[in-house]
Design a protein around this motif. Structure first.
Motif, mmCIF file in Angstrom:
data_model
loop_
_atom_site.group_PDB
_atom_site.id
_atom_site.type_symbol
_atom_site.label_atom_id
_atom_site.label_comp_id
_atom_site.label_asym_id
_atom_site.label_seq_id
_atom_site.Cartn_x
_atom_site.Cartn_y
_atom_site.Cartn_z
ATOM 1 N N CYS A 13 0.845 -1.195 0.000
ATOM 2 C CA CYS A 13 0.000 0.000 0.000
ATOM 3 C C CYS A 13 0.880 1.245 0.000
ATOM 4 O O CYS A 13 1.909 1.293 0.688
ATOM 5 N N TYR A 17 -0.104 -2.425 6.530
ATOM 6 C CA TYR A 17 0.482 -2.172 5.214
ATOM 7 C C TYR A 17 1.987 -2.426 5.174
ATOM 8 O O TYR A 17 2.698 -2.323 6.168
ATOM 9 N N GLY A 73 -4.415 -3.424 0.119
ATOM 10 C CA GLY A 73 -3.719 -2.151 0.085
ATOM 11 C C GLY A 73 -3.833 -1.500 -1.282
ATOM 12 O O GLY A 73 -4.289 -2.113 -2.255
ATOM 13 N N HIS A 74 -3.411 -0.249 -1.356
ATOM 14 C CA HIS A 74 -3.413 0.473 -2.629
ATOM 15 C C HIS A 74 -2.118 0.130 -3.364
ATOM 16 O O HIS A 74 -1.134 0.868 -3.309
ATOM 17 N N HIS A 75 -2.142 -1.004 -4.040
ATOM 18 C CA HIS A 75 -0.945 -1.476 -4.726
ATOM 19 C C HIS A 75 -0.733 -0.637 -5.984
ATOM 20 O O HIS A 75 -1.629 -0.523 -6.820
ATOM 21 N N GLU A 116 -10.164 2.266 -2.282
ATOM 22 C CA GLU A 116 -9.526 1.461 -3.320
ATOM 23 C C GLU A 116 -10.021 1.877 -4.706
ATOM 24 O O GLU A 116 -9.237 1.964 -5.656
ATOM 25 N N HIS A 168 -8.351 4.941 -5.774
ATOM 26 C CA HIS A 168 -7.006 4.543 -6.217
ATOM 27 C C HIS A 168 -7.054 3.950 -7.619
ATOM 28 O O HIS A 168 -6.225 4.287 -8.484
ATOM 29 N N LYS A 172 -5.019 9.390 1.341
ATOM 30 C CA LYS A 172 -6.171 8.550 1.048
ATOM 31 C C LYS A 172 -7.330 9.406 0.549
ATOM 32 O O LYS A 172 -7.319 10.629 0.665
#
Length: 369
Positions: free
Chosen positions: A74, A84, A120-122, A153, A156, A200
């Protein structure tokens, strides 16, 4: 003691199930805990009176599902999160389809009906990776619901895929997404969000995802994580924004809306956020006020995962009509030091001890047994 007729009027208004204002909510917040709990329990009865063939007041529900975190990589580095990792960390991972299949099959074997899938925000997973995952699950386990991807997400995804929200959500739904969890809600006040998770999605972004999803006919849940840097007034503002969105969503012909509200307290261990945590009394007070304020939400879940089994049970007398999930797997909150566990037998016992009938449900609050 000076008699306050206006407070009596507010108490009667609340008892009768009428909508209250933010100022009135603040007055109710300062009531003795037991009195506030009684009002919340009354509002629960009003909200559930017509459900389950008129037996809604006697039934408390639960769900059998599993939290699946498809990656812990993330790039938003929330101060309240101990879960994370960055890509170079030795314990960073992205789930494989074989690993996912095993988790789903274990869940189905226990009577489970869905997985709550978040990650997570990959920064480098592609849209096709997500679509392939959804399609794989839906084709192999067609009756198993994917309750996946929080609004943050999706924000993202919008940035990484460079596509409009409506197209992304529509494509995910076509591939197999069944509903959207309310994760990442925290407090829907930007002053707070800028302090605890500045990278975020902000409040309007989070709500826009839910609005688009509801217009497309998807159901979602709503959450609040409190007890850190926010004020009581900001908690009430969070509730106001959820209630206003639900008012709007209920006008959509698609039928999409929030199915439930869940709140929990900030868990501080192993996190970077330095804030005083709050205890069980504050949790019960906030949940009770939430039930009263969210007059257009039918369901409120107890948060035994953060509060423990006993307080989770007590919360059923403070506005909650659902004990949530047996939580076959949970990775995020447990990383912050909270490791309560419960099985189906425990769920049924806690509900029955209060004189209610325990019944398993699905994500849409339809009874499955």
């Amino acid at each position: 003691m000076i008699y306050d007729a206006s407070l009596d009027d507010l108490l009667q208004k609340t008892w009768d199930g009428k909508r209250i204002s933010q100022a009135e909510a603040l007055r109710l917040y300062n009531l003795p805990l037991e009195e506030l709990g009684a009002l919340a329990d009354r509002r629960r009865q009003l909200a559930k009176a017509k459900d389950f063939n008129g037996r809604g007041n006697e039934i408390i529900t639960y769900i059998v599902d599993r939290n699946v975190n498809y990656t812990n990589v993330c790039n938003v580095y929330c101060k309240f999160c101990a879960f994370y990792r960055v890509e170079k960390d030795s314990d960073a991972y992205v789930i494989t389809l074989a690993e996912l299949d095993k988790k789903i099959e274990e869940t189905i074997a226990l009577g489970g009906t869905q997985m709550l899938m978040q990650g997570g925000h990959h920064p480098r997973l592609t849209k096709q990776w997500y679509l392939d995952l959804l399609s794989h699950v839906k084709s192999k386990y067609p009756e198993f619901n994917i309750h996946g991807f929080s609004p943050s997400e999706f924000v993202h995804f919008q940035e990484v895929f460079n596509e409009p929200l409506e197209k992304i959500i529509s494509d995910f739904r076509a591939a197999g997404l069944g509903s959207i969890p309310g994760g990442g809600g925290e407090i829907l006040v930007d002053r707070v969000r800028k302090r605890i998770s500045p990278l975020k999605a902000m409040s309007d972004d989070w709500l826009e995802v839910m609005d688009v999803a509801h217009r497309l006919g998807l159901f979602s849940s709503a959450t609040m994580m409190f007890g850190h840097v926010e004020t009581v007034e900001e908690r009430i503002e969070h509730l106001e924004r959820l209630r206003a969105q639900q008012d709007k969503s209920l006008t959509y012909p698609s039928g999409g809306r929030f199915t439930a509200f869940i709140c929990w307290t900030f868990q501080a261990e192993h996190t970077k956020l330095k804030a005083p945590t709050v205890g069980a009394h504050e949790y019960l007070r906030t949940q009770a006020l939430s039930r009263i304020y969210l007059d257009n939400f039918t369901n409120v879940q107890s948060s035994w995962v953060t509060q423990g089994l006993e307080i989770g049970q007590v919360a059923l007398k403070y506005g909650a009509n659902d004990l949530g999930s047996i939580m076959i797997e949970e990775n995020v909150v447990s990383q912050a030091g909270t490791t309560f566990r419960m099985g189906t037998a425990d769920m049924k016992r806690l509900i029955a001890e209060l004189g209610y009938e325990p019944r398993q449900r699905d994500n849409w609050y339809r009874l499955v047994n």
